[in-house]
Design an enzyme around this catalytic site. Structure first.
Site, PDB file in Angstrom:
ATOM      1  N   GLY B 127      50.946  29.227  50.183  1.00 24.66           N
ATOM      2  CA  GLY B 127      51.980  29.138  49.146  1.00 24.66           C
ATOM      3  C   GLY B 127      51.383  29.236  47.762  1.00 24.66           C
ATOM      4  CE1 TYR B 128      46.656  28.713  47.112  1.00 27.43           C
ATOM      5  CE2 TYR B 128      45.451  30.408  45.913  1.00 27.43           C
ATOM      6  CZ  TYR B 128      45.466  29.201  46.572  1.00 27.43           C
ATOM      7  OH  TYR B 128      44.301  28.504  46.701  1.00 27.43           O
ATOM      8  CB  SER B 129      52.483  34.951  45.188  1.00 27.73           C
ATOM      9  OG  SER B 129      51.217  35.520  45.138  1.00 27.73           O
ATOM     10  CD  GLU B 244      42.510  35.799  49.954  1.00 28.49           C
ATOM     11  OE1 GLU B 244      42.596  35.209  48.866  1.00 28.49           O
ATOM     12  OE2 GLU B 244      43.438  36.447  50.457  1.00 28.49           O
ATOM     13  CG  ASN B 381      41.558  46.159  44.439  1.00 29.13           C
ATOM     14  OD1 ASN B 381      41.720  45.061  44.995  1.00 29.13           O
ATOM     15  ND2 ASN B 381      41.146  47.233  45.087  1.00 29.13           N
ATOM     16  CD  GLU B 382      44.861  47.264  39.393  1.00 30.58           C
ATOM     17  OE1 GLU B 382      45.348  46.441  40.196  1.00 30.58           O
ATOM     18  OE2 GLU B 382      44.623  48.445  39.698  1.00 30.58           O
TER      19      GLU B 382
END
Lengths: 379, 395
Positions: B127-129, B244, B381-382
């Site tokens: 539950g991050y984003s 990760e 990736n940015e």
């Protein structure tokens, strides 16, 4: 599996880098190139004293018995300082080939003098029209009693003019169907003509014209018609060394570009604060790191006698290093703006060297083709 | 420097290979080899088999029931698993929340959660984003308010991978609005069966239900489910993301895929020849081989670094995901027009109907679409490039 330097390697790298930082600055390098030989005797003697010139030669011939992993360290450091001295041609290529395939007499005569810095070698193999194809040899060998006569033209021979011996390849009658042989040719042999020129990156190369050059059976390196494996192994070592040099040059170029974007002010702030610049540099950093991994792979395989594995590893490395060098070089010039296209910036010289490394011993496309064709079952 | 595996490492590889040969069930292997996604039961069954062997968590130290393998041994294990056709183990428990609990959790939490992660009994999700907090994770708004010995949680999480299977979720929640946004975040473990939690599917562009939205409406969470200190969650979150990223390089899986791709290129007709004889295709395959080799060696360099993986791990995330995406793209292009057909039922192993092209063609385009996620999740990736620029290059 470990990527650590031994204590000895670490000490050598430290002292070499210190020497180059103190004694081989950008201005000094310019003076060496301007003097016309791309060889500074005191510098070369210092290399000899540090043991670099005999680093990979056997101990019985005055060397230290090192291997391609040691060459990696030396060449990486040379790449950072853009050393123009003929290390690749004399120590890596010439010394390597003599060590691999020379007769006892040839080894005794030549190797100790490489280690002390007294004599120089050059591999005269590549020919006009051959482009990157290593097996393109048209130089003619004719039997003449117990001797042989060589006729042909070699091109892009690294450091031919200063070399005491040329290592020359040829085929009987110059016919492509004949196998390749190698001869050691003394530079003052009659019929050897050298047309020297400077390269864009300050090195010295030459076309070598062989007009009825006499050599004897004792001058042959390796068995008759058995030279291709010798040449391949020598060139693979040179490629691994060039990959390492390119990594050093890329790291130096990234560092100098980072310094530049931190100080160059536009729109009221250092341009390094702009994300478009940051991401470009991140990609340049990644490219250099990937290249470093591949240069290590090439070095770890360069001394191997497993031809297929060695050639594959070296081609993989040269492809990725060539592509990365092009990217890092072009982007570094771009990020330096107008300054990047001036002769006064070290960055521009690193870019030129990186560009020319890609053109030597097979460019990225050539080696990609080698890897690609290796995927065929028939390969 | 020495790029050879030690004799001990070679023996270890043999041991892993033998175990996989004897213990990986055929139905699971077939499914993975055909690139059909394993279901929950299959993933748990495989986890249990590994657990029984003592290999349930390749990256865990012995004290918590792991095998205590070195980084190189872990890599060998993962590579052999991928080559054998073993399903990916669930990262959310094993590689994400577990290292956080080990490093920052209290003794009770370690006793309670770690054994159940190891055995596969608990299925964790992340539950991050949130809808408003993607790359700018610290702007998250899901709120936890302390009331007595509970937190009351309200808000919404999203992109929750396999949350539909999960019985636990680890969450970043806002416990304070003081100071910088990073300073008011806490790390909370929440039982998915608590009243007030609602999981709603999000269907991805390949038609699969892989991700979810998770809603929290006055969800009561005991305070003992807080990991570490209140308002220190950002530190733990970053620690987790570092772990990760190293795993996201995925070298073992990509090597197995590369092997399969080469086989396909040798089988796939391309007019009157086979595909591998097509120079343009073969060159792209070679390019990818080279890039994968460079990634593999860079992973080994990072993992064997005495200082441990630092921000350099971002290189691995970027290159690992880019190479993975390129592999799936090439896989799709290899089968060519056979990839056009969208027949979801054909993704079942026992599908009785007719297929278009070879079985490799069935999942090809769906996989390609699905894998665009790789460069977006785990810190886009940015964001990884920002990390390299700021933390490695000091810009």
């Amino acid at each position: 599996m470990n990527f650590n330097l031994t204590e000895e390697q670490q000490m050598l790298q430290d002292s070499l880098r210190r020497f180059l930082a103190n004694e081989y600055g950008f201005e000094k390098r310019k003076e060496i190139i301007a003097a016309g030989q791309s060889l500074d005797k005191p510098t070369w003697n210092a290399f000899a004293e540090m043991g670099l010139l005999g680093y990979t030669l056997p101990e019985e011939y005055g060397g230290l018995g090192g291997n391609a992993m040691d060459t990696l360290l030396v060449m990486e450091s040379f790449g950072r300082a853009l050393v123009v001295e003929p290390y690749l041609s004399t120590v890596v290529l010439g010394g390597g080939i003599i060590q691999d395939a020379g007769s006892d007499e040839q080894k005794e005569r030549i190797l100790p003098k490489i280690a002390t810095g007294e004599e120089f070698l050059a591999l005269a193999h590549q020919e006009p029209g051959g482009r990157h194809n290593l097996d393109y040899v048209r130089t003619e060998i004719q039997k003449h009693g117990n001797d042989y006569i060589l006729n042909g033209r070699k091109t892009a021979v690294l450091n031919a003019a200063g070399a005491h011996y040329l290592i020359v390849s040829g085929r009987r009658g110059g016919r492509p169907t004949e196998p390749v042989s190698l001869f050691l040719v003394n530079h003052d042999t009659s019929g050897v003509e050298i047309e020297e020129y400077t390269t864009h990156d300050g090195h010295r190369v030459a076309d070598v014209i062989l007009d009825s050059v006499m050599v004897s059976d004792d001058d042959r390196i390796g068995a008759r018609g058995q030279a291709m494996p010798i040449i391949e192994k020598g060139v693979d070592r040179a490629i691994a060394a060039l990959c390492a040099e390119a990594v050093g040059a890329m790291e130096a170029l990234n560092e100098t570009t980072m310094e530049y974007v931190k100080t160059r002010q536009q729109f009221g702030m250092p341009i390094g604060k702009f994300q478009v610049i940051q991401h470009r540099l991140a990609d340049m950093f990644i490219a250099a790191e990937q290249s470093k991994s591949m240069a290590i792979l090439a070095a770890s395989m360069a001394d191997s006698d497993d031809r297929k594995q060695r050639r594959e590893a070296v081609s993989m490395a040269k492809t990725l290093v060539g592509q990365s060098a092009r990217y890092v070089g072009q982007q570094a010039v771009q990020l330096h703006g107008g300054m990047g296209v001036t002769d006064e910036m070290f960055a521009a010289h690193l870019f030129k060297r990186l560009t020319l490394i890609n053109l030597q011993f097979g460019d990225a496309d050539y080696h990609l083709g080698q890897v690609s064709d290796g995927l065929l079952k028939s390969a | 420097m020495d790029l050879n595996y030690t004799p001990e490492q070679a023996t270890f590889r043999e041991e892993v290979r033998r175990f996989l040969k004897d213990n990986l069930p055929k139905d699971i292997r077939d499914r993975v080899k055909k690139r059909l996604r394993p279901d929950k039961a299959m993933t748990q069954r495989w986890q249990k088999i590994l657990f029984d062997k003592g290999w349930g968590a390749s990256s865990w130290p012995k004290e918590h029931g792991g095998p205590g393998w070195s980084p190189v041994e872990q890599l060998i294990f993962e590579e052999e698993c991928a080559l054998a056709g073993a399903p990916r183990q669930l990262d959310f428990g094993l590689r994400m929340v577990a290292p956080v609990i080990m490093a920052f959790g209290n003794e009770e939490q370690k006793q309670k959660y770690l054994p159940r992660i190891l055995s596969g009994e608990d299925w964790w999700c992340q539950g991050y984003s949130e809808p408003g907090a993607g790359s700018d994770l610290a702007s998250l708004k899901t709120k936890a308010v302390r009331e007595g010995d509970h937190y009351i949680v309200n808000g919404q999480k999203t992109w929750t991978t396999l949350g539909q299977h999960a019985n636990w979720i680890f969450c970043l929640v806002r416990t304070s609005n003081e100071g910088k946004p990073q300073e008011g975040i806490s790390f909370l473990l929440i039982d998915m069966n608590t009243p007030g939690i609602d999981v709603r599917p999000i269907i991805m562009l390949d038609g699969e239900h892989e991700i979810n939205e998770v809603y929290f409406d006055n969800v009561k969470v005991p305070v003992e489910n807080l990991v570490g200190e209140e308002n220190k969650g950002w530190t733990y979150a970053k620690f987790l993301l570092g772990h990760e990223r190293t795993g996201l390089a995925n070298v073992g899986q990509w090597k197995a895929m590369m092997k399969r791709l080469r086989e396909i290129a040798e089988e796939q007709p391309d007019g009157d020849r086979v595909l591998i004889e097509n120079t343009r295709f073969r060159d792209r395959l070679a390019q990818l081989e080279i890039e994968l080799k460079a990634l593999e060696l860079t992973v080994l360099r990072v993992l064997t670094d005495e200082n441990g993986p630092g921000p350099q791990a971002s290189i691995l995330k970027i290159r690992g995901t880019e190479i993975g995406q390129a592999l799936f793209e090439l896989m799709m292009e290899a089968v060519g027009p056979d990839a056009l057909a969208h027949i979801p039922e054909a993704l079942e192993l026992d599908y009785p109907g007719s297929r278009v092209g070879s079985p490799d063609a069935t999942p090809a385009a769906g996989d390609y679409f699905n894998m665009r996620k790789l460069s977006i999740f785990g810190g886009s990736n940015e964001i990884q490039r920002n990390i390299i620029a700021q933390r490695v290059l000091g810009l």
